[in-house]
Design a protein around this motif. Structure first.
Motif, PDB file in Angstrom:
ATOM      1  N   PRO A   4       0.805  -1.232   0.000  1.00 37.58           N
ATOM      2  CA  PRO A   4       0.000   0.000   0.000  1.00 37.58           C
ATOM      3  C   PRO A   4       0.835   1.279   0.000  1.00 37.58           C
ATOM      4  CG  PRO A   4      -0.114  -1.114   2.135  1.00 37.58           C
ATOM      5  CD  PRO A   4       0.540  -2.067   1.184  1.00 37.58           C
ATOM      6  N   LEU A   5       2.088   1.178   0.405  1.00 41.71           N
ATOM      7  CA  LEU A   5       2.958   2.359   0.358  1.00 41.71           C
ATOM      8  C   LEU A   5       3.417   2.656  -1.063  1.00 41.71           C
ATOM      9  CD1 LEU A   5       5.019   1.601   3.555  1.00 41.71           C
ATOM     10  CD2 LEU A   5       3.783   3.738   3.162  1.00 41.71           C
ATOM     11  N   LEU A   6       3.350   1.655  -1.930  1.00 42.88           N
ATOM     12  CA  LEU A   6       3.818   1.808  -3.311  1.00 42.88           C
ATOM     13  C   LEU A   6       2.681   1.915  -4.319  1.00 42.88           C
ATOM     14  CD1 LEU A   6       6.673  -0.872  -3.240  1.00 42.88           C
ATOM     15  CD2 LEU A   6       6.892   1.605  -2.902  1.00 42.88           C
ATOM     16  N   ALA A   7       1.482   1.573  -3.901  1.00 41.77           N
ATOM     17  CA  ALA A   7       0.329   1.619  -4.810  1.00 41.77           C
ATOM     18  C   ALA A   7      -0.068   3.064  -5.095  1.00 41.77           C
ATOM     19  CB  ALA A   7      -0.839   0.870  -4.182  1.00 41.77           C
ATOM     20  N   ASP A   8      -0.868   3.264  -6.121  1.00 38.62           N
ATOM     21  CA  ASP A   8      -1.437   4.589  -6.372  1.00 38.62           C
ATOM     22  C   ASP A   8      -2.395   4.925  -5.234  1.00 38.62           C
ATOM     23  OD1 ASP A   8      -0.080   4.851  -8.759  1.00 38.62           O
ATOM     24  OD2 ASP A   8      -1.716   3.998  -9.954  1.00 38.62           O
ATOM     25  N   TRP A   9      -2.242   6.099  -4.670  1.00 39.45           N
ATOM     26  CA  TRP A   9      -3.092   6.501  -3.557  1.00 39.45           C
ATOM     27  C   TRP A   9      -4.334   7.184  -4.112  1.00 39.45           C
ATOM     28  CZ3 TRP A   9       1.264   8.897   0.001  1.00 39.45           C
ATOM     29  CH2 TRP A   9       2.068   7.847   0.477  1.00 39.45           C
ATOM     30  N   THR A  10      -5.476   6.555  -3.904  1.00 38.66           N
ATOM     31  CA  THR A  10      -6.739   7.095  -4.421  1.00 38.66           C
ATOM     32  C   THR A  10      -7.503   7.851  -3.340  1.00 38.66           C
ATOM     33  OG1 THR A  10      -7.842   5.004  -3.898  1.00 38.66           O
ATOM     34  CG2 THR A  10      -6.928   5.244  -6.121  1.00 38.66           C
ATOM     35  N   THR A  11      -6.847   8.120  -2.232  1.00 39.25           N
ATOM     36  CA  THR A  11      -7.460   8.876  -1.138  1.00 39.25           C
ATOM     37  C   THR A  11      -7.689  10.325  -1.562  1.00 39.25           C
ATOM     38  OG1 THR A  11      -5.229   9.231  -0.336  1.00 39.25           O
ATOM     39  CG2 THR A  11      -6.494   7.498   0.725  1.00 39.25           C
ATOM     40  N   GLU A  12      -8.504  11.029  -0.781  1.00 38.85           N
ATOM     41  CA  GLU A  12      -8.758  12.440  -1.062  1.00 38.85           C
ATOM     42  C   GLU A  12      -7.440  13.212  -0.983  1.00 38.85           C
ATOM     43  OE1 GLU A  12     -12.051  15.849   0.193  1.00 38.85           O
ATOM     44  OE2 GLU A  12     -11.643  14.171   1.553  1.00 38.85           O
ATOM     45  N   PHE A  13      -7.145  13.992  -2.017  1.00 38.76           N
ATOM     46  CA  PHE A  13      -5.921  14.790  -2.135  1.00 38.76           C
ATOM     47  C   PHE A  13      -4.656  13.925  -2.115  1.00 38.76           C
ATOM     48  CE2 PHE A  13      -9.006  17.423   0.337  1.00 38.76           C
ATOM     49  CZ  PHE A  13      -9.408  18.214  -0.732  1.00 38.76           C
ATOM     50  N   GLU A  14      -4.828  12.616  -2.377  1.00 34.24           N
ATOM     51  CA  GLU A  14      -3.724  11.664  -2.377  1.00 34.24           C
ATOM     52  C   GLU A  14      -2.963  11.692  -1.053  1.00 34.24           C
ATOM     53  OE1 GLU A  14      -1.290  12.208  -5.827  1.00 34.24           O
ATOM     54  OE2 GLU A  14      -2.870  11.632  -7.208  1.00 34.24           O
ATOM     55  N   LEU A  15      -3.729  11.819   0.033  1.00 35.26           N
ATOM     56  CA  LEU A  15      -3.136  11.690   1.359  1.00 35.26           C
ATOM     57  C   LEU A  15      -2.645  10.257   1.552  1.00 35.26           C
ATOM     58  CD1 LEU A  15      -5.797  13.623   3.442  1.00 35.26           C
ATOM     59  CD2 LEU A  15      -3.368  14.184   3.389  1.00 35.26           C
ATOM     60  N   PRO A  16      -1.586  10.063   2.343  1.00 30.49           N
ATOM     61  CA  PRO A  16      -1.164   8.683   2.612  1.00 30.49           C
ATOM     62  C   PRO A  16      -2.318   7.888   3.219  1.00 30.49           C
ATOM     63  CG  PRO A  16       0.488  10.246   3.402  1.00 30.49           C
ATOM     64  CD  PRO A  16      -0.716  11.056   2.994  1.00 30.49           C
ATOM     65  N   PRO A  17      -2.565   6.672   2.742  1.00 29.13           N
ATOM     66  CA  PRO A  17      -3.666   5.848   3.281  1.00 29.13           C
ATOM     67  C   PRO A  17      -3.222   5.170   4.584  1.00 29.13           C
ATOM     68  CG  PRO A  17      -2.572   4.690   1.503  1.00 29.13           C
ATOM     69  CD  PRO A  17      -1.892   6.032   1.602  1.00 29.13           C
ATOM     70  N   PHE A  18      -3.137   5.962   5.643  1.00 30.45           N
ATOM     71  CA  PHE A  18      -2.563   5.484   6.894  1.00 30.45           C
ATOM     72  C   PHE A  18      -3.228   4.206   7.399  1.00 30.45           C
ATOM     73  CE2 PHE A  18      -1.816  10.139   6.983  1.00 30.45           C
ATOM     74  CZ  PHE A  18      -0.434  10.128   7.070  1.00 30.45           C
ATOM     75  N   ALA A  19      -4.521   4.078   7.185  1.00 34.15           N
ATOM     76  CA  ALA A  19      -5.242   2.916   7.712  1.00 34.15           C
ATOM     77  C   ALA A  19      -4.924   1.637   6.951  1.00 34.15           C
ATOM     78  CB  ALA A  19      -6.749   3.181   7.675  1.00 34.15           C
ATOM     79  N   GLU A  20      -4.293   1.756   5.784  1.00 37.22           N
ATOM     80  CA  GLU A  20      -4.098   0.594   4.927  1.00 37.22           C
ATOM     81  C   GLU A  20      -2.744  -0.078   5.095  1.00 37.22           C
ATOM     82  OE1 GLU A  20      -4.963   1.480   0.858  1.00 37.22           O
ATOM     83  OE2 GLU A  20      -6.863   2.476   1.325  1.00 37.22           O
ATOM     84  N   PHE A  21      -1.771   0.597   5.719  1.00 34.22           N
ATOM     85  CA  PHE A  21      -0.462  -0.040   5.830  1.00 34.22           C
ATOM     86  C   PHE A  21      -0.081  -0.233   7.291  1.00 34.22           C
ATOM     87  CE2 PHE A  21       0.440   4.531   4.950  1.00 34.22           C
ATOM     88  CZ  PHE A  21       1.046   4.886   6.150  1.00 34.22           C
ATOM     89  N   SER A  22       0.853  -1.149   7.499  1.00 33.97           N
ATOM     90  CA  SER A  22       1.358  -1.449   8.832  1.00 33.97           C
ATOM     91  C   SER A  22       2.868  -1.281   8.831  1.00 33.97           C
ATOM     92  CB  SER A  22       1.000  -2.883   9.227  1.00 33.97           C
ATOM     93  OG  SER A  22       1.719  -3.802   8.411  1.00 33.97           O
ATOM     94  N   ASP A  23       3.477  -1.403   9.993  1.00 33.55           N
ATOM     95  CA  ASP A  23       4.931  -1.268  10.077  1.00 33.55           C
ATOM     96  C   ASP A  23       5.647  -2.320   9.232  1.00 33.55           C
ATOM     97  OD1 ASP A  23       4.685   0.886  11.763  1.00 33.55           O
ATOM     98  OD2 ASP A  23       4.976  -0.254  13.609  1.00 33.55           O
ATOM     99  N   ALA A  24       5.011  -3.479   9.051  1.00 37.93           N
ATOM    100  CA  ALA A  24       5.624  -4.548   8.255  1.00 37.93           C
ATOM    101  C   ALA A  24       5.756  -4.168   6.787  1.00 37.93           C
ATOM    102  CB  ALA A  24       4.802  -5.827   8.388  1.00 37.93           C
ATOM    103  N   ASP A  25       5.023  -3.142   6.335  1.00 36.34           N
ATOM    104  CA  ASP A  25       5.083  -2.730   4.929  1.00 36.34           C
ATOM    105  C   ASP A  25       6.274  -1.827   4.625  1.00 36.34           C
ATOM    106  OD1 ASP A  25       2.679  -4.022   4.059  1.00 36.34           O
ATOM    107  OD2 ASP A  25       1.529  -2.447   5.067  1.00 36.34           O
ATOM    108  N   PHE A  26       6.861  -1.210   5.669  1.00 37.19           N
ATOM    109  CA  PHE A  26       7.888  -0.204   5.405  1.00 37.19           C
ATOM    110  C   PHE A  26       9.160  -0.781   4.790  1.00 37.19           C
ATOM    111  CE2 PHE A  26       5.610   2.554   8.564  1.00 37.19           C
ATOM    112  CZ  PHE A  26       5.401   3.620   7.704  1.00 37.19           C
ATOM    113  N   ALA A  27       9.697  -1.862   5.364  1.00 35.64           N
ATOM    114  CA  ALA A  27      10.965  -2.400   4.873  1.00 35.64           C
ATOM    115  C   ALA A  27      10.888  -2.843   3.409  1.00 35.64           C
ATOM    116  CB  ALA A  27      11.446  -3.543   5.765  1.00 35.64           C
ATOM    117  N   PRO A  28       9.891  -3.652   3.020  1.00 34.86           N
ATOM    118  CA  PRO A  28       9.833  -4.029   1.590  1.00 34.86           C
ATOM    119  C   PRO A  28       9.570  -2.833   0.678  1.00 34.86           C
ATOM    120  CG  PRO A  28       7.927  -4.878   2.809  1.00 34.86           C
ATOM    121  CD  PRO A  28       8.892  -4.399   3.819  1.00 34.86           C
ATOM    122  N   ALA A  29       8.761  -1.872   1.124  1.00 36.34           N
ATOM    123  CA  ALA A  29       8.512  -0.683   0.301  1.00 36.34           C
ATOM    124  C   ALA A  29       9.788   0.125   0.149  1.00 36.34           C
ATOM    125  CB  ALA A  29       7.415   0.176   0.930  1.00 36.34           C
ATOM    126  N   PHE A  30      10.526   0.257   1.232  1.00 33.82           N
ATOM    127  CA  PHE A  30      11.789   0.986   1.198  1.00 33.82           C
ATOM    128  C   PHE A  30      12.777   0.338   0.233  1.00 33.82           C
ATOM    129  CE2 PHE A  30      16.139   1.247   3.017  1.00 33.82           C
ATOM    130  CZ  PHE A  30      16.368   2.605   2.844  1.00 33.82           C
TER     131      PHE A  30
END
Length: 673
Positions: A4-30
């Motif tokens: 979810p950190l790498l997907a297209d953000w379809t949120t309002e104003f393309e805000l980060p979709p905070f509710a959709e990712f967890s700490d486990a997503d950061f390392a692979p996204a990074f």
């Protein structure tokens, strides 16, 4: 599934979709974003076409967007809502990022392309914005050591990597010390504390799972305690805990880290041909040289120290009148200063605080921006990274300018202080984007159902950080690397410190300083007391700040000290530091200087900017009022909207027509003879 950190953000104003990712997503996204950026850099460096502005400089400007997005989310959360997982990731990411940056600047093929475009600049017919980007890109490569060869290049890479690790360790040690200390109060210990301080201590106790009131190292809790508690023993205990952060021995001690950081910075500067780190760091700033910084600080030090010593003599008499032989100690200063303020100005913080509701001060900050710049704010109902956060869409004449996020309350997962950051910077090229800006503060959170009340210093902090936010939200530049606050370090505090002045405009307080219980406006008599006391205790405030700035400067001038604490003591003795005043930030918790390179050799910049902010507000007063539309238009047109698209001094000259002297600052602080 796509991260979810790498997907297209379809949120309002393309805000980060905070509710959709967890700490486990950061390392692979990074890792994925880092690999993608490496590929982009390789494509630019290895491009078989001759180097041009578009295929080299503009391509570099557009590269790494995915990595910027991931890191923008991660580092904002690491500072404002940390946890064990995020701290571990920060320790893992920091050296990798330093190595990644070093690899870019050490890429000889890439540097040769940048150099080729730089050499051909006179024949390229570039716009002013493009010329500026080329200049800054080339300068960035040179100052990063791109021209170094062999062992020197390898050593620079090692130094940067180690500095990244040390900066992270310094920050995390400080957070552990801050979150790991608290003082539980018995009911008898609440004697003398105003109701707001009692309420905040009880709320802190509730948050910590204690049944009793608690004082933590949050500034909004500890400063009122030092101001009002008659218990000298408890004031000393609290003060010592507050000032010994990072110097308690064991694994969180920052003293050895500070020494190593200073030595590595000296090595870095020497590799690039500079005599010391201060000369290297100050070269691109407005000040230019350590001597100009030293001259400014010492011009202010003399009057400030004289005022502080005179105030200390008065308070020592008050101490003796209370049956204490003395001398006046640092944990006594705020207590007797508060008594002195009540005596001189008949101003009681507990009387004032109910009129400074957080919600009303937020409204005031937005209202002033509306009158000055025509912007409007609409609160949003969107998921954010913490339940305490709030967000607003900022518009002007119906046009979307950006999103502003406010994160105002202290918590154990948040580092101390207040700051402005961004999840996204404004830009027009290579692709247009609007900013997402966040103000982070550490105000005391009230108990459920009660309004959040601010001290006057808290309210000033809110306006200060919103000034930074306006610098971001009103940015109107071509390239994101020069957007908003991407300016000289000693210029970046001008918009923020200037905006503080609007809190002291009588009509602003008259409208927005309303009582939390009655809703009535602040009485004119109290308003007059507030404004009359605006420069009260300014000797103390100036001394604690200038001492910190001088220590920072001298740490980085000449040979790096083997023992920073001994060097700190020598510097303070040399300038005649009053014994009852401590540095605002002692070395082991001087995060501005040691958590990263941002304010290293640059803590003076608040005062450098204050010289300008006093003069800039005078421009409004000379024109007839704090909301003069023509001066506001010039302020936005020449400073707030321009970011780093021109040299800071040139921008200020366009706004004001001249550079100011120190006189306006001394007058504004009540220190003029």
């Amino acid at each position: 599934m796509t991260n979810p950190l790498l997907a297209d953000w379809t949120t309002e104003f393309e805000l980060p979709p905070f509710a959709e990712f967890s700490d486990a997503d950061f390392a692979p996204a990074f890792e994925e974003a880092l690999t993608a950026h490496e590929a982009e850099i390789a494509a630019i460096a290895d491009n078989p076409e001759p180097p041009t502005f578009e295929n080299t400089i503009l391509a570099l400007e557009g590269a790494g967007r995915q990595l910027d997005r991931v890191l923008g989310v991660f580092f904002n959360l690491a500072g404002s809502d940390s946890n064990d997982a995020r701290q571990a990731l920060q320790r893992e990411f920091s050296p990798k990022l330093a190595a990644h940056s070093s690899a870019i600047y050490a890429n000889k093929a890439l540097y040769e392309r940048v150099q080729a475009v730089w050499n051909a600049r006179a024949d390229l017919d570039l716009s002013e914005a493009e010329q500026r980007l080329l200049y800054l890109t080339h300068r960035g490569f040179v100052r990063a050591g791109a021209a170094l060869e062999g062992d020197d290049a390898e050593r620079m890479k090692e130094v940067k990597s180690r500095l990244a690790v040390l900066g992270t360790e310094f920050t995390q040690n400080l957070l552990k010390d801050e979150s790991g200390w608290s003082m539980v109060l018995a009911e008898a210990d609440l004697e003398g504390l105003p109701q707001f301080a009692v309420d905040n201590a009880r709320a802190a106790g509730e948050a910590a799972g204690e049944e009793a009131p608690v004082i933590t190292l949050s500034r909004s809790l500890i400063v009122p305690f030092l101001q009002f508690s008659p218990r000298r023993d408890l004031r000393e205990k609290a003060w010592r805990a507050w000032t010994s952060r990072g110097a308690n021995g064991g694994e969180t001690d920052n003293r050895g880290i500070a020494a190593e950081i200073l030595k590595l910075r000296e090595t870095r500067a020497n590799l690039l041909g500079y005599p010391d780190f201060a000369h290297y760091k100050l070269e691109p700033e407005m000040a230019g040289t350590p001597d100009r910084v030293r001259d400014l600080l010492m011009a202010v030090w003399g009057p400030a120290r004289a005022q502080a010593e005179a105030d200390a003599a008065e308070m020592e008499e008050m101490l003796r009148a209370d049956g204490i032989a003395g001398p006046l100690e640092p944990w006594d200063w705020r207590y007797y200063a508060e008594k002195r303020r009540q005596r001189l100005h008949d101003l009681d913080e507990s009387e004032l605080k109910p009129y400074l509701q957080l919600d009303r001060m937020i409204e005031a900050a937005f209202a002033c921006a509306n009158r000055l710049f025509g912007i409007e704010a609409r609160e949003l109902d969107v998921p954010l990274y913490h339940p305490d956060c709030r967000a607003w869409e900022v518009t002007r004449n119906g046009e979307h300018l950006g999103v502003f996020i406010g994160d105002y309350f202290a918590r154990s997962s948040k580092r101390s202080g207040a700051w402005c950051s961004a999840f996204r910077m404004q830009a027009k090229r290579p692709e247009p984007r609007t900013p997402i800006v966040v103000n982070v503060c550490n105000f005391a959170k009230p108990s459920a159902g009660k309004p959040a009340l601010l001290s006057y210093d808290d309210a000033r902090t809110l306006f200060h950080e919103f000034g930074h936010a306006l610098h971001q939200l009103l940015s109107d530049v071509e390239f994101g690397s020069v957007a908003g606050t991407s300016v000289a370090r000693d210029f970046v505090e001008l918009p923020s410190q200037l905006y503080e002045h609007w809190l002291e405009v009588p009509e602003v307080l008259a409208e927005f300083a309303t009582h939390a219980e009655t809703g009535e406006a602040m009485p004119e008599a109290l308003l007059n007391k507030v404004l009359a006391a605006a420069t009260f205790d300014m000797g103390f405030q100036t001394v604690e700040y200038v001492a910190s700035a001088l220590v920072d400067l001298e740490f980085h001038s000449g040979t790096a000290p083997a023992d920073p604490m001994q060097k700190q003591a020598e510097i303070l003795e040399g300038i005649g530091m009053p014994r009852a005043i401590a540095m605002r930030h002692a070395t082991p918790h001087f995060a501005h200087v040691f958590a990263g390179d941002g304010y290293s050799s640059g803590y003076y910049s608040y005062m450098w900017s204050e010289v300008m902010d006093a003069d800039a507000f005078a421009a409004f007063e000379e024109a007839g009022g704090a909301f003069d539309p023509e001066v506001a238009k010039k302020l936005e047109g020449f400073i707030l909207s321009r970011g780093g698209s021109e040299e800071a001094e040139d921008l200020y000259l366009k706004f004001r027509g001249k550079m100011p002297g120190v006189e306006a600052l001394l007058k504004g602080r009540g220190l003029a003879a």
